[in-house]
Scaffold this motif. Structure first.
Motif, PDB file in Angstrom:
ATOM      1  N   ARG A 169       0.840  -1.210   0.000  1.00 38.04           N
ATOM      2  CA  ARG A 169       0.000   0.000   0.000  1.00 38.04           C
ATOM      3  C   ARG A 169       0.873   1.257   0.000  1.00 38.04           C
ATOM      4  NH1 ARG A 169      -2.457  -1.390   3.951  1.00 38.04           N
ATOM      5  NH2 ARG A 169      -4.164  -2.481   2.899  1.00 38.04           N
ATOM      6  N   VAL A 172       2.242   1.816  -3.513  1.00 33.18           N
ATOM      7  CA  VAL A 172       1.244   2.391  -4.417  1.00 33.18           C
ATOM      8  C   VAL A 172       1.123   3.888  -4.177  1.00 33.18           C
ATOM      9  CG1 VAL A 172      -1.225   2.479  -4.958  1.00 33.18           C
ATOM     10  CG2 VAL A 172      -0.074   0.271  -4.747  1.00 33.18           C
ATOM     11  N   MET A 173       1.078   4.284  -2.922  1.00 34.22           N
ATOM     12  CA  MET A 173       0.895   5.700  -2.597  1.00 34.22           C
ATOM     13  C   MET A 173       2.130   6.531  -2.953  1.00 34.22           C
ATOM     14  SD  MET A 173      -2.121   5.643  -1.842  1.00 34.22           S
ATOM     15  CE  MET A 173      -3.386   4.494  -1.304  1.00 34.22           C
ATOM     16  N   ALA A 176       1.708   7.120  -6.631  1.00 32.94           N
ATOM     17  CA  ALA A 176       0.613   8.051  -6.918  1.00 32.94           C
ATOM     18  C   ALA A 176       1.001   9.486  -6.576  1.00 32.94           C
ATOM     19  CB  ALA A 176      -0.639   7.636  -6.145  1.00 32.94           C
ATOM     20  N   GLU A 177       1.642   9.660  -5.425  1.00 22.92           N
ATOM     21  CA  GLU A 177       2.048  11.006  -5.009  1.00 22.92           C
ATOM     22  C   GLU A 177       3.098  11.571  -5.958  1.00 22.92           C
ATOM     23  OE1 GLU A 177       3.811  13.324  -1.047  1.00 22.92           O
ATOM     24  OE2 GLU A 177       3.404  11.168  -0.978  1.00 22.92           O
ATOM     25  N   ARG A 180       1.601  12.553  -9.436  1.00 23.30           N
ATOM     26  CA  ARG A 180       0.905  13.853  -9.377  1.00 23.30           C
ATOM     27  C   ARG A 180       1.901  15.009  -9.354  1.00 23.30           C
ATOM     28  NH1 ARG A 180      -2.636  10.791  -5.934  1.00 23.30           N
ATOM     29  NH2 ARG A 180      -1.493  11.475  -4.078  1.00 23.30           N
ATOM     30  N   MET A 194       3.148   4.195 -12.743  1.00 23.89           N
ATOM     31  CA  MET A 194       2.803   3.271 -11.666  1.00 23.89           C
ATOM     32  C   MET A 194       3.676   2.037 -11.836  1.00 23.89           C
ATOM     33  SD  MET A 194       1.068   2.514  -8.914  1.00 23.89           S
ATOM     34  CE  MET A 194      -0.177   3.811  -8.827  1.00 23.89           C
ATOM     35  N   LEU A 209      -5.886  -1.799  -5.855  1.00 26.09           N
ATOM     36  CA  LEU A 209      -5.422  -0.589  -5.163  1.00 26.09           C
ATOM     37  C   LEU A 209      -4.607   0.295  -6.102  1.00 26.09           C
ATOM     38  CD1 LEU A 209      -5.224   0.862  -2.373  1.00 26.09           C
ATOM     39  CD2 LEU A 209      -3.055  -0.356  -2.054  1.00 26.09           C
ATOM     40  N   ALA A 212      -6.862   2.000  -8.644  1.00 22.47           N
ATOM     41  CA  ALA A 212      -7.689   3.052  -8.038  1.00 22.47           C
ATOM     42  C   ALA A 212      -6.906   4.324  -7.774  1.00 22.47           C
ATOM     43  CB  ALA A 212      -8.299   2.535  -6.742  1.00 22.47           C
ATOM     44  N   ASN A 213      -5.589   4.203  -7.643  1.00 26.33           N
ATOM     45  CA  ASN A 213      -4.769   5.362  -7.278  1.00 26.33           C
ATOM     46  C   ASN A 213      -3.877   5.871  -8.398  1.00 26.33           C
ATOM     47  OD1 ASN A 213      -4.968   5.974  -4.158  1.00 26.33           O
ATOM     48  ND2 ASN A 213      -5.132   3.758  -4.417  1.00 26.33           N
ATOM     49  N   LYS A 214      -3.928   5.232  -9.560  1.00 30.49           N
ATOM     50  CA  LYS A 214      -3.094   5.671 -10.685  1.00 30.49           C
ATOM     51  C   LYS A 214      -3.786   6.798 -11.447  1.00 30.49           C
ATOM     52  CE  LYS A 214      -3.133   3.584 -14.598  1.00 30.49           C
ATOM     53  NZ  LYS A 214      -3.508   4.761 -15.423  1.00 30.49           N
TER      54      LYS A 214
END
Length: 443
Positions: A169, A172-173, A176-177, A180, A194, A209, A212-214
């Protein structure tokens, strides 16, 4: 304004592929003009000038699959490490290293890798990072090193369940961060993807997961069928082949990069082609890990956008060129194999892959393209022109022949002197940090 001239100009532009005494004019971050040296120097008399001294003037290289986290492995002997296969290599060496990496060690791994890239004329990398010892902020740490040294970088973090769901997790974050952050960057020097290790270490829950966050603007960078174990796992666990599983999770597409693709079949190649997905071949790594030889020549013939990378094995793209050339000849027992395919991968397809993440045209010297230029010290014993350039590079040029490297209009190295950092200071810190890493691994 800067002129690089008095060299054998190789543009990779079909309109003007070669000039025996050529020059390129750089203004800001872009190429302003290409032509013969005398004319351009007369047209821009006040421009700074770099004399190629009769060497090669070429577009800088692009590496479409790097592993910065492996930098401190050189010379490392891990107690008890005696691999019997690819999975043992992963867990016993690479995952052991990344589980112990601190943020500072990630930083100096990046500094070492990027210095080597500059010295070998590589100004754009697609890096696939892992540091499960310290995940948070790792991509941002690499990005800071890239900014400092001037290397264009597309970064991702290697999502995997191998160390538990909490770290999956967090991975993934981190992706994603950073994605962005990179999307807001206006320098055209940073991009994000990703990242994923390989499907056999990624559960359906983690796939969900990541999806959903990409952010929708980017794709995935994932290892595919690098070892036969990956394929066996997918067939046994999910009842399908690897590329089918990726298709079901909507991972394939024009922004996604698949590393290796050794154990794929014709059906999977069709899926990759039909979705516009990119592939990157890493010949030395595949051979060094005894993983096998991928059907790279067939991928290229089918029109799959297939590039050339190093997997962190080297930072010299000419080395990968040479190895890929002999690997596929040997594997196919065909002396005609790879003559056209591998240079297409290196000089055309790597640029096309980069174009999916960076705005300025890369890998080409023409008006409006990125001001990424290298000079190689090469004095050929035979005639050189647009018809035999690749043969000269294949048999006569190495990355360490590069004497000057310019990225985004900035001189990173001139006459083999690094201009953007103190390499001795960086190497001293690398040795300090690698000693700490080795001690933390072996006790």
């Amino acid at each position: 304004m800067l002129i690089v001239g008095n060299g054998k100009l190789i543009t990779r532009h079909t309109a003007l592929p070669f000039l025996p005494d050529g020059a390129v004019v750089l203004e800001g971050t872009r190429i302003k003009q290409v032509g013969d040296t005398a004319t351009l120097r007369a047209s821009f008399p006040d421009a700074d000038y770099i004399d190629a001294r009769g060497g090669l003037i070429m577009p800088a290289f692009i590496n479409t699959h790097e592993h910065i986290y492996s930098a401190m492995a050189r010379g490392l002997s891990i107690k008890g490490y005696n691999p019997k296969g690819f999975l043992d290599i992963l867990d016993g060496q690479w995952w052991t290293i990344d589980r112990h990496l601190t943020l500072e060690q990630t930083r100096y791994s990046a500094m070492d890798t990027m210095l080597s890239c500059i010295r070998n004329g590589v100004t754009t990398i697609f890096d696939h990072h892992a540091s499960f010892g310290h995940i948070g902020g790792s991509l941002f740490t690499i990005a800071e090193a890239a900014k400092e040294l001037g290397v264009r970088s597309c970064l991702c973090y290697e999502v995997s369940d191998r160390d538990g769901m909490d770290k999956a997790r967090e991975s993934v974050m981190e992706n994603a961060e950073f994605i962005r952050y990179a999307l807001k960057d206006d320098t055209d020097m940073l991009a994000g993807m990703m990242g994923m290790h390989a499907q056999f270490t990624i559960s359906d829950a983690t796939m969900e997961l990541a999806a959903a966050n990409k952010p929708g603007e980017v794709g995935y960078h994932i290892h595919v069928a690098e070892g036969i174990e990956d394929l066996h796992h997918c067939l046994k666990t999910y009842g399908k082949r690897i590329v089918d599983r990726l298709m079901d999770w909507n991972i394939l597409g024009e922004k996604t990069l698949l590393g290796h693709c050794i154990y794929i079949n014709s059906h999977e190649m069709d899926l990759i082609k039909d979705t516009g997905t990119m592939v990157v071949h890493n010949p030395e790594s595949n051979m060094g890990n005894a993983c096998g030889c991928p059907p790279t020549m067939e991928l290229v013939h089918r029109g799959v956008l297939t590039g050339l990378g190093t997997d962190g094995y080297t930072h010299d793209m000419t080395e990968s060129y040479k190895v890929a050339n002999v690997l596929h000849k040997h594997h196919l027992c065909d002396a005609n194999a790879a003559w056209g395919e591998v240079p297409k991968m290196l000089f055309e397809n790597n640029a096309a892959i980069a174009a999916r993440y960076f705005k300025a045209p890369l890998g080409i010297l023409k008006e409006g393209a990125a001001a990424d230029v290298i000079v190689a010290d090469y004095n050929p014993p035979t005639h050189l022109d647009e018809t035999n350039i690749n043969g000269h590079i294949l048999f006569g040029v190495t990355g360490r022949d590069v004497v000057t490297t310019i990225a985004n209009g900035k001189v990173l190295m001139k006459d083999r002197e690094i201009k953007v950092a103190d390499p001795e200071e960086i190497m001293a810190r690398c040795r300090e940090e690698s000693a700490k890493l080795w001690k933390s691994i072996n006790g």
